[in-house]
Motif scaffolding. Structure first.
Motif, short mmCIF file in Angstrom:
data_model
loop_
_atom_site.label_atom_id
_atom_site.label_comp_id
_atom_site.label_asym_id
_atom_site.label_seq_id
_atom_site.Cartn_x
_atom_site.Cartn_y
_atom_site.Cartn_z
N VAL A 257 -44.62 28.92 14.76
CA VAL A 257 -44.52 27.46 14.57
C VAL A 257 -44.92 27.27 13.15
N LEU A 258 -43.65 26.21 12.64
CA LEU A 258 -44.03 25.98 11.37
C LEU A 258 -44.91 24.40 11.49
N HIS A 259 -45.99 24.48 10.77
CA HIS A 259 -46.81 23.14 10.87
C HIS A 259 -46.77 22.34 9.36
N ASN B 177 -47.32 30.70 29.35
CA ASN B 177 -47.75 31.95 29.09
C ASN B 177 -48.01 32.28 27.68
N ASP B 178 -47.68 31.39 26.54
CA ASP B 178 -47.41 31.69 25.27
C ASP B 178 -48.43 31.01 24.46
N GLY B 179 -49.57 30.76 25.16
CA GLY B 179 -50.79 30.06 24.53
C GLY B 179 -50.11 28.65 23.79
N GLY C 256 -37.73 22.87 19.20
CA GLY C 256 -38.39 21.66 19.70
C GLY C 256 -39.60 21.30 18.45
N ALA C 257 -40.03 20.17 18.71
CA ALA C 257 -41.07 19.76 17.64
C ALA C 257 -41.83 19.04 18.49
N SER C 258 -43.12 18.68 18.06
CA SER C 258 -44.14 17.82 18.52
C SER C 258 -44.94 17.03 17.31
N LEU C 259 -45.23 15.97 17.62
CA LEU C 259 -45.91 15.26 16.46
C LEU C 259 -47.23 14.91 16.90
N MET C 260 -48.17 14.75 16.03
CA MET C 260 -49.50 14.32 16.38
C MET C 260 -50.25 13.97 15.23
N HIS D 10 -41.06 24.40 16.41
CA HIS D 10 -41.32 25.49 17.04
C HIS D 10 -39.95 26.60 16.92
N VAL D 11 -40.09 27.65 16.13
CA VAL D 11 -38.89 28.62 15.99
C VAL D 11 -38.70 29.25 17.18
#
Length: 94
Positions: free
Chosen positions: A79-81, A17-19, A56-60, A10-11
């Motif tokens: 977001v960089l995916h 509120n940001d979807g 931050g980052a999320s992994l899935m 997440h840049v």
């Protein structure tokens, strides 16, 4: 597909509120699903909102049922995916 991991960096921060990303926990164990099955899984397993702070980052698992709503705030939600997978993919994927 268990060897494939999606990483979202997440840049910008992504609050409610940001979807933010919404996921159906545990849905990835069902593999690829059709529309009706996906809706039934969401109704059965529920949905979790995943806000992430700036940097931050999320992994899935890419097979995890996921979506995001339209942003109602003023953020940019960049977001960089990335997908990480073994060199040789299953099911004829390239």
């Amino acid at each position: 597909m268990r060897e494939i991991v999606a990483v979202r960096l997440h840049v910008d921060g992504c609050s409610s509120n940001d979807g933010p990303l919404k996921v159906v926990p545990g849905s990835h164990i069902h593999g690829r699903t059709g529309h009706d099955t996906a809706l039934a899984l969401r109704d059965t397993l529920g949905e979790v909102v995943c806000p992430v702070g700036q940097g931050g980052a999320s992994l899935m698992s890419p097979l995890l049922l996921h979506s995001s709503s339209k942003a109602t705030g003023q953020s940019r939600r960049r977001v960089l995916h990335f997908l990480f997978a073994p060199r040789s993919l299953p099911f004829g994927l390239r």
